[in-house]
Design a protein around this motif. Structure first.
Motif, PDB file in Angstrom:
ATOM      1  N   MET A 422      38.752  25.101  14.670  1.00  0.00           N
ATOM      2  CA  MET A 422      38.248  26.027  13.667  1.00  0.00           C
ATOM      3  C   MET A 422      37.854  27.369  14.278  1.00  0.00           C
ATOM      4  SD  MET A 422      38.672  24.542  10.866  1.00  0.00           S
ATOM      5  CE  MET A 422      37.873  25.825   9.897  1.00  0.00           C
ATOM      6  N   ARG A 423      37.494  27.354  15.541  1.00  0.00           N
ATOM      7  CA  ARG A 423      37.145  28.610  16.197  1.00  0.00           C
ATOM      8  C   ARG A 423      38.384  29.472  16.418  1.00  0.00           C
ATOM      9  NH1 ARG A 423      32.681  30.502  18.367  1.00  0.00           N
ATOM     10  NH2 ARG A 423      32.829  32.170  19.900  1.00  0.00           N
ATOM     11  N   PHE A 424      39.514  28.851  16.761  1.00  0.00           N
ATOM     12  CA  PHE A 424      40.737  29.616  16.992  1.00  0.00           C
ATOM     13  C   PHE A 424      41.467  29.932  15.681  1.00  0.00           C
ATOM     14  CE2 PHE A 424      40.182  28.616  21.407  1.00  0.00           C
ATOM     15  CZ  PHE A 424      40.948  29.537  22.101  1.00  0.00           C
ATOM     16  N   TYR A 425      41.346  29.049  14.711  1.00  0.00           N
ATOM     17  CA  TYR A 425      42.057  29.248  13.441  1.00  0.00           C
ATOM     18  C   TYR A 425      41.055  29.118  12.291  1.00  0.00           C
ATOM     19  CZ  TYR A 425      45.852  28.172  16.680  1.00  0.00           C
ATOM     20  OH  TYR A 425      46.700  28.152  17.747  1.00  0.00           O
ATOM     21  N   PRO A 426      40.180  30.095  12.148  1.00  0.00           N
ATOM     22  CA  PRO A 426      39.138  29.993  11.103  1.00  0.00           C
ATOM     23  C   PRO A 426      39.700  30.036   9.676  1.00  0.00           C
ATOM     24  CG  PRO A 426      39.146  32.182  12.099  1.00  0.00           C
ATOM     25  CD  PRO A 426      40.072  31.346  12.916  1.00  0.00           C
ATOM     26  N   GLU A 427      40.932  30.502   9.508  1.00  0.00           N
ATOM     27  CA  GLU A 427      41.501  30.595   8.167  1.00  0.00           C
ATOM     28  C   GLU A 427      42.057  29.252   7.677  1.00  0.00           C
ATOM     29  OE1 GLU A 427      44.667  31.044  11.151  1.00  0.00           O
ATOM     30  OE2 GLU A 427      42.687  31.962  10.852  1.00  0.00           O
ATOM     31  N   GLU A 428      42.185  28.280   8.590  1.00  0.00           N
ATOM     32  CA  GLU A 428      42.716  26.978   8.224  1.00  0.00           C
ATOM     33  C   GLU A 428      41.624  26.124   7.571  1.00  0.00           C
ATOM     34  OE1 GLU A 428      45.799  25.875   8.427  1.00  0.00           O
ATOM     35  OE2 GLU A 428      46.574  27.731   9.327  1.00  0.00           O
ATOM     36  N   PRO A 429      42.005  25.242   6.657  1.00  0.00           N
ATOM     37  CA  PRO A 429      41.015  24.349   6.034  1.00  0.00           C
ATOM     38  C   PRO A 429      40.489  23.328   7.030  1.00  0.00           C
ATOM     39  CG  PRO A 429      43.230  23.783   5.314  1.00  0.00           C
ATOM     40  CD  PRO A 429      43.355  25.072   6.081  1.00  0.00           C
ATOM     41  N   GLU A 430      39.303  22.804   6.746  1.00  0.00           N
ATOM     42  CA  GLU A 430      38.675  21.846   7.661  1.00  0.00           C
ATOM     43  C   GLU A 430      39.492  20.573   7.779  1.00  0.00           C
ATOM     44  OE1 GLU A 430      34.326  19.667   8.279  1.00  0.00           O
ATOM     45  OE2 GLU A 430      34.589  21.251   6.782  1.00  0.00           O
ATOM     46  N   ALA A 431      40.219  20.236   6.723  1.00  0.00           N
ATOM     47  CA  ALA A 431      41.045  19.030   6.767  1.00  0.00           C
ATOM     48  C   ALA A 431      42.126  19.142   7.838  1.00  0.00           C
ATOM     49  CB  ALA A 431      41.678  18.789   5.398  1.00  0.00           C
ATOM     50  N   THR A 432      42.648  20.352   8.038  1.00  0.00           N
ATOM     51  CA  THR A 432      43.661  20.554   9.077  1.00  0.00           C
ATOM     52  C   THR A 432      43.052  20.328  10.455  1.00  0.00           C
ATOM     53  OG1 THR A 432      44.735  22.197   7.680  1.00  0.00           O
ATOM     54  CG2 THR A 432      45.355  22.167   9.994  1.00  0.00           C
ATOM     55  N   ALA A 433      41.824  20.768  10.648  1.00  0.00           N
ATOM     56  CA  ALA A 433      41.147  20.561  11.927  1.00  0.00           C
ATOM     57  C   ALA A 433      40.923  19.074  12.179  1.00  0.00           C
ATOM     58  CB  ALA A 433      39.821  21.316  11.939  1.00  0.00           C
ATOM     59  N   GLU A 434      40.551  18.338  11.143  1.00  0.00           N
ATOM     60  CA  GLU A 434      40.344  16.895  11.299  1.00  0.00           C
ATOM     61  C   GLU A 434      41.648  16.191  11.639  1.00  0.00           C
ATOM     62  OE1 GLU A 434      38.580  15.624   7.700  1.00  0.00           O
ATOM     63  OE2 GLU A 434      36.603  16.530   8.134  1.00  0.00           O
ATOM     64  N   LEU A 435      42.739  16.628  10.997  1.00  0.00           N
ATOM     65  CA  LEU A 435      44.045  16.047  11.299  1.00  0.00           C
ATOM     66  C   LEU A 435      44.443  16.339  12.740  1.00  0.00           C
ATOM     67  CD1 LEU A 435      46.674  14.660  10.452  1.00  0.00           C
ATOM     68  CD2 LEU A 435      47.502  16.899   9.649  1.00  0.00           C
ATOM     69  N   PHE A 436      44.191  17.566  13.185  1.00  0.00           N
ATOM     70  CA  PHE A 436      44.509  17.926  14.565  1.00  0.00           C
ATOM     71  C   PHE A 436      43.735  17.055  15.546  1.00  0.00           C
ATOM     72  CE2 PHE A 436      43.106  20.349  18.298  1.00  0.00           C
ATOM     73  CZ  PHE A 436      44.325  20.582  18.914  1.00  0.00           C
ATOM     74  N   ALA A 437      42.448  16.895  15.305  1.00  0.00           N
ATOM     75  CA  ALA A 437      41.627  16.096  16.210  1.00  0.00           C
ATOM     76  C   ALA A 437      42.107  14.653  16.252  1.00  0.00           C
ATOM     77  CB  ALA A 437      40.168  16.166  15.771  1.00  0.00           C
ATOM     78  N   SER A 438      42.450  14.123  15.126  1.00  0.00           N
ATOM     79  CA  SER A 438      42.914  12.730  15.070  1.00  0.00           C
ATOM     80  C   SER A 438      44.225  12.555  15.824  1.00  0.00           C
ATOM     81  CB  SER A 438      43.070  12.308  13.613  1.00  0.00           C
ATOM     82  OG  SER A 438      43.583  10.999  13.525  1.00  0.00           O
ATOM     83  N   LEU A 439      45.152  13.500  15.638  1.00  0.00           N
ATOM     84  CA  LEU A 439      46.447  13.395  16.320  1.00  0.00           C
ATOM     85  C   LEU A 439      46.299  13.546  17.835  1.00  0.00           C
ATOM     86  CD1 LEU A 439      48.704  15.465  13.885  1.00  0.00           C
ATOM     87  CD2 LEU A 439      48.666  12.970  14.208  1.00  0.00           C
ATOM     88  N   VAL A 440      45.418  14.445  18.269  1.00  0.00           N
ATOM     89  CA  VAL A 440      45.216  14.625  19.708  1.00  0.00           C
ATOM     90  C   VAL A 440      44.640  13.361  20.325  1.00  0.00           C
ATOM     91  CG1 VAL A 440      43.890  15.884  21.446  1.00  0.00           C
ATOM     92  CG2 VAL A 440      44.995  17.126  19.599  1.00  0.00           C
TER      93      VAL A 440
END
Length: 478
Positions: A422-440
């Motif tokens: 979210m710090r690098f891509y603040p325009e993205e929704p929080e759900a995208t950040a959660e998906l990213f974290a889960s995939l990583v």
């Protein structure tokens, strides 16, 4: 000042100058001969001298010698006058280049006091890029050069002499220098005013920045241009980690009286340990900016570093600084061929090459401990140690009083992954950040924030491209 002390000082000056002593001896011998001539031969000194002056050869020789003697006498009188004036009618302040105020005073003199100076020294500061992405021109810092300069401070004439040592300066990159300030009168309070003004000028100039110092032999030297403070929020650590260290350090900084009233040494030691690339050093840089502290970095593996020099460096650190000793485990033992399973602390009679603090450094373990926790250790000191292998450290180093707070900084957690996304891509929704974290977490369990940041830097403006390159995280970069 008594006449007796002045007489003894002049007598010492004469005794230390062989040329003056010989001249005075010749005069005394001449007087003695004159007295003997008067007493034994009953002839006046004038008549005795006239006999020689009537001789043309002796008269010419005597005239030449007399003129030379008169000039030499005038030279010695001038030297005696200068010595008397500088000793009893002026006061001076000597500042060695090893002292932090040396550069303060030089910068203050050039910026505030010297009017159109003709003799300068320059230090070129190169900043490759500014925050706007444009290349910067070189910046030049001027200070008075070696030699003599003059300026007026509050109606008082001040002479500045900057001299360089001719002797070898050992391991330091800069020659040893001395700055001497001299003024008329015997009131030395003017120097305190100058130092206070110079200190205020430099601190105002570096306001909002962090200065990095490195150790050169027994002196601290600023490494480069002061850096802009890094926000603590820019370093993404696991939930509660940053807050724990920040809260402890804040209490230490703001409650010095609490330590004094209870007779507890006012110093604090911190250990951050964990894999490389997890943000240990970055977090310390951010803490220094948060508390407006400078950073003194010391490499414990330096061959010139001895017990005495290490203790001196800790006690002579620049004002408002914290100490950073990185990779403490590698300071006295080589990492080559050493794993976390074969490192142990040697027992009496054992010869273990992998014992911590047993390497090439001339700094001994006992000297290291005495400097950070001994009777002569400095008050108000903040010490940070970092290591990738905490099990290589001697337990004696980790006890309270030396290391007061230990904090593990591990691989990226799901909480950190969401926050940094979210710090690098603040325009993205929080759900995208959660998906990213889960995939990583599914792709690579042991991933560092350095790896994540490297991935983000490759795709600064398109978060969708990040998801396509997640496979690179499975490759170990440690």
């Amino acid at each position: 000042m008594s006449a007796r002390s002045i007489f003894l000082d002049l007598l010492s000056f004469v005794a230390n100058d062989a040329f003056v002593a010989v001249r005075i001896g010749i005069v005394l011998v001449g007087i003695l001969i004159a007295v003997c001539q008067k007493l034994m031969w009953n002839i006046s000194v004038w008549d005795y001298t006239q006999v020689f002056l009537d001789n043309p050869y002796f008269g010419a020789t005597f005239s030449i010698v007399g003129v030379g003697a008169c000039l030499a006498a005038l030279q010695q009188i001038w030297s005696l006058g200068q010595h008397f004036y500088s000793s009893y009618m002026t006061c001076s302040l000597e500042i060695p280049s090893s002292d932090e105020s040396f550069q303060w005073v030089l910068q203050w003199i050039y910026a505030r006091r010297l009017q159109n100076p003709l003799h300068l020294s320059v230090e070129t500061i190169n900043q490759q890029w500014n925050s706007g992405g444009k290349k910067n021109n070189s910046r030049f810092e001027f200070v008075p050069s070696a030699g003599t300069h003059h300026f007026v401070h509050k109606g008082k004439w001040i002479q500045v002499s900057r001299t360089k040592s001719q002797s070898d300066n050992g391991f330091t990159l800069r020659p040893l220098e001395t700055l001497t300030l001299r003024t008329n009168g015997r009131d030395t309070s003017v120097y305190r005013e100058i130092l206070e003004e110079a200190s205020a000028y430099v601190h105002a100039k570096n306001e909002g920045k962090t200065t990095i110092y490195s150790a050169m032999n027994a002196c601290w030297t600023s490494m480069a241009t002061p850096l802009h403070k890094r926000p603590v929020e820019s370093v993404v650590l696991d939930d509660g980690v940053a807050e724990r260290v920040l809260r402890d350090l804040e209490h230490f900084v703001e409650h010095a009286d609490w330590y004094v009233n209870r007779g507890i040494p006012y110093r604090r030691g911190y250990l951050l340990y964990g894999p490389p690339g997890t943000g240990k050093t970055s977090f310390i840089m951010a803490l220094a900016g948060y508390f407006s502290l400078n950073i003194c970095i010391l490499n414990l593996s330096e061959r010139w570093l001895t017990d005495d020099i290490f203790a001196t460096l800790l006690s002579t650190a620049p004002q408002n600084s914290l100490f950073l000793l990185e990779d403490a485990d590698a300071a006295f033992v080589s990492r080559e061929g050493v794993t976390s399973h074969d490192v142990k602390i040697a027992r009496p009679g054992e010869n273990n090459k992998n014992v911590a603090f047993d390497g090439m450094s001339r700094l001994t373990f006992s000297g290291f401990l005495n400097a950070i926790d001994g009777a002569a250790s400095s008050e108000g000191r903040i010490l940070f140690l970092t290591t990738n292998y905490v099990d290589r450290l001697d337990p004696a180093l980790l006890r309270p009083g030396r290391i007061d707070l230990s904090q593990h900084v591990g691989y990226a957690t799901e909480y950190q992954l969401k926050k940094i996304f979210m710090r690098f891509y603040p325009e993205e929704p929080e759900a995208t950040a959660e998906l990213f974290a889960s995939l990583v977490m599914d792709t690579a369990a042991n991933v560092t924030l350095a790896q994540i940041q490297g991935l983000f830097l490759e795709h600064k403006y398109d978060a969708r491209e990040v998801f396509k390159d997640l496979s690179v995280l499975s490759k170990s970069l440690v």
